[in-house]
Design a protein around this motif. Structure first.
Motif, mmCIF file in Angstrom:
data_model
loop_
_atom_site.group_PDB
_atom_site.id
_atom_site.type_symbol
_atom_site.label_atom_id
_atom_site.label_comp_id
_atom_site.label_asym_id
_atom_site.label_seq_id
_atom_site.Cartn_x
_atom_site.Cartn_y
_atom_site.Cartn_z
ATOM 1 N N SER A 1 0.833 -1.198 0.000
ATOM 2 C CA SER A 1 0.000 0.000 0.000
ATOM 3 C C SER A 1 0.872 1.253 0.000
ATOM 4 O O SER A 1 1.322 1.700 1.056
ATOM 5 N N SER B 1 0.015 4.284 -0.299
ATOM 6 C CA SER B 1 -0.627 5.392 0.426
ATOM 7 C C SER B 1 -0.452 5.288 1.935
ATOM 8 O O SER B 1 -0.718 6.248 2.657
ATOM 9 N N PHE B 2 0.001 4.143 2.416
ATOM 10 C CA PHE B 2 0.172 3.961 3.849
ATOM 11 C C PHE B 2 1.242 4.897 4.408
ATOM 12 O O PHE B 2 1.146 5.329 5.556
ATOM 13 N N VAL C 1 -6.029 3.098 1.438
ATOM 14 C CA VAL C 1 -5.167 1.996 1.878
ATOM 15 C C VAL C 1 -5.940 0.673 1.813
ATOM 16 O O VAL C 1 -5.415 -0.341 1.349
ATOM 17 N N ARG C 2 -7.192 0.681 2.248
ATOM 18 C CA ARG C 2 -8.010 -0.541 2.183
ATOM 19 C C ARG C 2 -8.184 -1.004 0.742
ATOM 20 O O ARG C 2 -8.090 -2.196 0.445
ATOM 21 N N ASP C 3 -8.429 -0.059 -0.167
ATOM 22 C CA ASP C 3 -8.570 -0.416 -1.583
ATOM 23 C C ASP C 3 -7.279 -1.004 -2.135
ATOM 24 O O ASP C 3 -7.306 -1.976 -2.899
ATOM 25 N N GLU C 4 -6.143 -0.420 -1.758
ATOM 26 C CA GLU C 4 -4.855 -0.943 -2.219
ATOM 27 C C GLU C 4 -4.590 -2.339 -1.668
ATOM 28 O O GLU C 4 -4.075 -3.202 -2.383
ATOM 29 N N LEU C 5 -4.952 -2.557 -0.418
ATOM 30 C CA LEU C 5 -4.785 -3.893 0.168
ATOM 31 C C LEU C 5 -5.677 -4.910 -0.540
ATOM 32 O O LEU C 5 -5.261 -6.035 -0.802
#
Length: 115
Positions: free
Chosen positions: A55, A57-58, A88-92
């Protein structure tokens, strides 16, 4: 009991989105569920850099969280945390296969390893 704590930590940011710490901890719990908990003695910045592949964006989320925690952030930063947590959730979700995310959800103790 472990599942109750887990679900509370997942739902807490939804119930009170103005508290950036709850949202940040919820994201950290997700990483812990996937086996990517912060190592002992590892700084938050180094931890974010280590997880850049999962991620990107993290790193920005961590910087924003630290700015708010140290009292240097504003209302814009609080709103940015909510947006960054979603990113971050979307990237994960894109980086981690579905079956591994399900194993993380089934594990009742992932939150225990969040630092």
């Amino acid at each position: 009991v472990a599942y109750s704590i887990k679900f509370w930590r997942v739902l807490a940011p939804v119930l009170k989105p103005s508290e950036h710490l709850r949202a940040f901890v919820s994201v950290l719990d997700r990483f812990s569920d996937l086996g990517h908990a912060r190592e002992y003695g590892e700084t938050r910045e180094r931890y974010a850099e280590r997880l850049t592949e999962l991620s990107p964006s993290f790193v920005l989320l961590t910087e924003t969280h630290l700015r708010l925690s140290l009292g240097h952030g504003g209302e814009d930063d609080t709103l940015a945390v909510v947006e960054l947590c979603g990113l971050v959730r979307d990237e994960l979700n894109a980086a981690v296969p579905f079956y591994l995310r399900m194993i993380g959800w089934i594990n009742p103790w992932g939150w225990w390893f969040t630092r």
